[in-house]
Design an enzyme around this catalytic site. Structure first.
Site, PDB file in Angstrom:
ATOM      1  N   TYR A 157     -54.861  62.941  67.422  1.00 12.41           N
ATOM      2  CA  TYR A 157     -54.542  62.055  66.309  1.00 12.41           C
ATOM      3  C   TYR A 157     -55.309  62.445  65.051  1.00 12.41           C
ATOM      4  O   TYR A 157     -56.536  62.622  65.069  1.00 12.41           O
ATOM      5  CB  TYR A 157     -54.865  60.596  66.653  1.00 12.41           C
ATOM      6  CG  TYR A 157     -54.669  59.682  65.469  1.00 12.41           C
ATOM      7  CD1 TYR A 157     -53.390  59.353  65.031  1.00 12.41           C
ATOM      8  CD2 TYR A 157     -55.761  59.172  64.763  1.00 12.41           C
ATOM      9  CE1 TYR A 157     -53.199  58.547  63.925  1.00 12.41           C
ATOM     10  CE2 TYR A 157     -55.577  58.361  63.662  1.00 12.41           C
ATOM     11  CZ  TYR A 157     -54.291  58.056  63.244  1.00 12.41           C
ATOM     12  OH  TYR A 157     -54.113  57.264  62.134  1.00 12.41           O
ATOM     13  N   HIS A 202     -53.489  57.621  49.878  1.00  4.74           N
ATOM     14  CA  HIS A 202     -54.211  56.382  50.159  1.00  4.74           C
ATOM     15  C   HIS A 202     -55.013  55.869  48.965  1.00  4.74           C
ATOM     16  O   HIS A 202     -55.544  54.755  49.011  1.00  4.74           O
ATOM     17  CB  HIS A 202     -55.148  56.585  51.361  1.00  4.74           C
ATOM     18  CG  HIS A 202     -54.423  56.612  52.675  1.00  4.74           C
ATOM     19  ND1 HIS A 202     -53.386  57.477  52.930  1.00  4.74           N
ATOM     20  CD2 HIS A 202     -54.578  55.871  53.809  1.00  4.74           C
ATOM     21  CE1 HIS A 202     -52.945  57.279  54.168  1.00  4.74           C
ATOM     22  NE2 HIS A 202     -53.645  56.301  54.716  1.00  4.74           N
ATOM     23  N   ASN A 232     -61.564  56.765  56.913  1.00  6.77           N
ATOM     24  CA  ASN A 232     -61.730  55.821  58.004  1.00  6.77           C
ATOM     25  C   ASN A 232     -63.184  55.367  58.019  1.00  6.77           C
ATOM     26  O   ASN A 232     -64.093  56.193  58.001  1.00  6.77           O
ATOM     27  CB  ASN A 232     -61.393  56.492  59.343  1.00  6.77           C
ATOM     28  CG  ASN A 232     -60.162  55.900  59.980  1.00  6.77           C
ATOM     29  OD1 ASN A 232     -59.928  54.706  59.893  1.00  6.77           O
ATOM     30  ND2 ASN A 232     -59.371  56.745  60.620  1.00  6.77           N
ATOM     31  N   TYR A 275     -82.052  12.996  50.911  1.00  5.71           N
ATOM     32  CA  TYR A 275     -81.949  14.167  51.783  1.00  5.71           C
ATOM     33  C   TYR A 275     -82.163  15.473  51.037  1.00  5.71           C
ATOM     34  O   TYR A 275     -82.726  16.439  51.579  1.00  5.71           O
ATOM     35  CB  TYR A 275     -80.563  14.215  52.443  1.00  5.71           C
ATOM     36  CG  TYR A 275     -80.297  13.175  53.503  1.00  5.71           C
ATOM     37  CD1 TYR A 275     -81.252  12.230  53.869  1.00  5.71           C
ATOM     38  CD2 TYR A 275     -79.071  13.154  54.149  1.00  5.71           C
ATOM     39  CE1 TYR A 275     -80.996  11.289  54.834  1.00  5.71           C
ATOM     40  CE2 TYR A 275     -78.793  12.205  55.130  1.00  5.71           C
ATOM     41  CZ  TYR A 275     -79.760  11.276  55.474  1.00  5.71           C
ATOM     42  OH  TYR A 275     -79.487  10.341  56.432  1.00  5.71           O
ATOM     43  N   ARG A 325     -85.914  15.671  51.025  1.00  7.09           N
ATOM     44  CA  ARG A 325     -86.577  15.535  52.316  1.00  7.09           C
ATOM     45  C   ARG A 325     -86.132  16.596  53.322  1.00  7.09           C
ATOM     46  O   ARG A 325     -86.913  17.063  54.153  1.00  7.09           O
ATOM     47  CB  ARG A 325     -86.290  14.142  52.879  1.00  7.09           C
ATOM     48  CG  ARG A 325     -87.105  13.798  54.088  1.00  7.09           C
ATOM     49  CD  ARG A 325     -86.739  12.495  54.755  1.00  7.09           C
ATOM     50  NE  ARG A 325     -85.831  11.632  54.052  1.00  7.09           N
ATOM     51  CZ  ARG A 325     -84.978  10.819  54.660  1.00  7.09           C
ATOM     52  NH1 ARG A 325     -84.897  10.806  55.984  1.00  7.09           N
ATOM     53  NH2 ARG A 325     -84.185  10.027  53.965  1.00  7.09           N
ATOM     54  N   PHE A 366     -63.248  51.497  63.275  1.00  9.29           N
ATOM     55  CA  PHE A 366     -62.966  51.239  61.870  1.00  9.29           C
ATOM     56  C   PHE A 366     -62.685  49.767  61.593  1.00  9.29           C
ATOM     57  O   PHE A 366     -62.659  49.338  60.447  1.00  9.29           O
ATOM     58  CB  PHE A 366     -61.751  52.059  61.421  1.00  9.29           C
ATOM     59  CG  PHE A 366     -60.565  51.921  62.340  1.00  9.29           C
ATOM     60  CD1 PHE A 366     -59.840  50.753  62.404  1.00  9.29           C
ATOM     61  CD2 PHE A 366     -60.207  52.972  63.176  1.00  9.29           C
ATOM     62  CE1 PHE A 366     -58.766  50.612  63.267  1.00  9.29           C
ATOM     63  CE2 PHE A 366     -59.126  52.843  64.040  1.00  9.29           C
ATOM     64  CZ  PHE A 366     -58.404  51.657  64.084  1.00  9.29           C
ATOM     65  N   GLU A 409     -50.833  48.543  62.797  1.00 11.12           N
ATOM     66  CA  GLU A 409     -52.145  47.958  62.516  1.00 11.12           C
ATOM     67  C   GLU A 409     -51.929  46.455  62.367  1.00 11.12           C
ATOM     68  O   GLU A 409     -51.813  45.920  61.260  1.00 11.12           O
ATOM     69  CB  GLU A 409     -52.730  48.614  61.263  1.00 11.12           C
ATOM     70  CG  GLU A 409     -52.949  50.116  61.495  1.00 11.12           C
ATOM     71  CD  GLU A 409     -52.997  50.944  60.232  1.00 11.12           C
ATOM     72  OE1 GLU A 409     -52.966  50.354  59.133  1.00 11.12           O
ATOM     73  OE2 GLU A 409     -53.062  52.178  60.341  1.00 11.12           O
TER      74      GLU A 409
END
Length: 519
Positions: free
Chosen positions: A58, A88, A200, A285, A288, A334, A419
């Protein structure tokens, strides 16, 4: 930008303190521990051998994502990697901060240098050359879903390695090819798997989250100081900080914060003035319960630190190359779910820091609770004092509540459902910057309000440590006895908070405060 020092990094052994040094505004020359180079060469050699065989691997001799079943001819393996970067690099939005991009460069180089990615030494050395010579890739801030790595932003990061894309260099934005020539960096030609190894990974999400974590560290310290100062301005009790209370609960962050509040209050004339004959039994609060709330936030920050430091040292590309046993194995490192969940935890902590701080500001301007003049002005009615300053703090706290919605619970399938579950870690980390800015402004407003409250208690003095913080605030913002615009004052004190100056002004004399730091 000046260069102040040289840093040797050991892949897989980065510490938060080292990352803090590398995140600074000063550029640091970074070198790799030479011991890592042998395994890098062995890993690259295994990939080279894979290209000579017929078995599908791959990303080496196949397409990517849904196209993984498409075989690529041997003569096209190098161009496959180049086209991967080009296709990309499709991010949108404003460029990421240069300090963050420099950290991304280092994290990517350190991850590849672990020797499980199959890239040549030249690739790693060129990444470091960009960093060391101040050539900062332009990375649009939007476009990653945080799985299959931070694909789009890492593609923008790495296009300059081949002489494409854009960079910032010597204060200018320019084509990468021009900057590389001026900086004396030679573009590389990618070999098999190298483009995939570059894009990646979780380095963008991790760098964004680390940058926010270190800023939260500075903010947290300032908030503890501002909360203690408000306690004194409201003539509250330090009794709730008694160590016995916190010991029986056992929460470590709470115990540490209570110790810091106790130390900050030591020597306060204001506290001594109302030890007797004070008809109030308990404080609100927001005064405190400061150790309980801030301590829980500190524990969240420490959890986030553990996750992000591990991720900064991780190998997160795919497939991974195990040169020692001659195997290349596809997996899913990844997927940035650890970063997404850690960033979401940090977001909730940042929102809570701002929320309790806003409540203390509201308490100070309410004369029924604080017993100070209404809205902290000596002539209420003619003057509005801190009335609308509190409104600004409320608006910012409310905005943080929306931003704190967990990003990790949202997932949209991509790559034609190959994906099919993603982390949204990049957004989870990126949105922390806006939240930090909001909360730092809220803390700045509290410091101004508390300082104003102390003015009505003079000539009594607060604790010596808190008086040091007061002097710093007053160095940029005088007391307001008649209305004026406080916008510039807020910005000036915000700068002190964001830069870490509030804590640094007094932490040397208060070790308990310094003990709250993450690094």
């Amino acid at each position: 930008m000046s260069v102040t020092e040289k840093e040797i990094i050991v892949p897989g052994r980065l510490t938060l303190a080292q990352l803090q040094r590398l995140c600074g505004t000063e550029r640091v020359i970074v070198e790799l521990d030479p011991a890592c180079r042998a395994v890098v060469r062995a890993s690259a050699d295994l990939v080279r051998k894979a290209t000579e065989g017929d078995a599908p691997v791959y990303g080496v001799n196949t397409g990517f994502g849904k196209l993984a079943t498409t075989r690529i001819a041997r003569d096209d393996l190098a161009v496959l990697q180049l086209k991967l970067l080009r296709s990309h690099a499709v991010g949108v939005g404003e460029p990421m901060a240069e300090t963050v991009v420099r950290l991304i460069l280092l994290l990517k180089a350190a991850s590849l240098a672990r020797g499980f990615s199959g890239v040549r030494e030249d690739v790693i050395d060129t990444l470091l050359a960009l960093h060391n010579k101040g050539v900062t890739p332009v990375i649009p801030c939007q476009g990653s879903v945080g799985a299959s790595g931070d694909l789009a932003p890492l593609a923008h990061l790495c296009l300059p390695l081949v002489g494409e894309g854009e960079v910032f260099y010597q204060g200018q934005r320019m084509p990468a090819a021009h900057a590389l020539e001026r900086a004396g960096i030679h573009p590389i030609q990618l070999s098999a798997k190298e483009g995939l190894a570059l894009i990646n990974g979780t380095q963008v999400s991790t760098a964004l989250a680390l940058d926010a974590l270190l800023a939260t560290d500075r903010l947290f310290e300032a908030t503890v100081v501002s909360g203690a100062l408000t306690l004194d301005a409201a003539r509250g009790s330090d009794g709730p900080f008694d160590p016995r209370i916190h010991a029986v609960r056992g929460q470590p962050g709470q115990i540490a914060c209570a110790a810091a509040y106790r130390a900050l209050m030591v020597g306060s004339e204001i506290r001594r003035s109302h030890l007797e004959n004070d008809d109030r039994v308990q404080d609100p609060y927001s005064l405190r319960c400061q150790p309980q709330v801030m301590g829980a936030c500190l524990d969240q920050m420490r959890y986030t630190t553990q996750v992000l430091v591990r991720e900064a040292n991780a190998v997160t590309d795919n497939p991974l190359v195990f040169a020692a046993d001659g195997h290349m194995v596809s997996g899913g490192n990844f997927h940035a779910e650890p970063v997404a969940l850690a960033a979401d935890a940090l977001a909730v902590a940042i929102a809570e820091i701002g929320a309790i701080t806003e409540r203390r500001i509201a308490m100070l301007v309410d004369t029924a609770v604080s017993r100070l003049p209404p809205f902290l002005t000596p002539e209420p009615g003619l003057n509005s004092g801190f009335m609308i300053v509190h409104v600004t703090a409320a608006a910012l706290a409310s905005e943080n509540k929306s931003l704190a919605h967990p990003a990790s619970v949202d997932s949209l399938p991509t790559s034609a459902n190959q994906e099919d579950h993603v982390s949204m870690a990049t957004f989870a980390a990126r949105r922390l910057g806006a939240m930090l800015k909001n909360t730092a402004h809220i803390v700045a407003i509290e410091l101004l309000a508390a300082a104003q409250g102390i003015e009505f208690l003079r000539p009594l003095k607060s604790a010596p440590a808190l008086e040091g913080a007061l002097r710093l605030v007053r160095s940029v913002s005088p007391a307001m006895m008649q209305d004026r615009s406080l916008a510039r004052d807020i910005e000036a004190v915000h700068h002190l908070v964001a830069a870490g100056d509030i804590g640094r002004a007094i932490e040397a004399e208060i070790p308990e405060l310094q003990a709250l730091r993450l690094a």
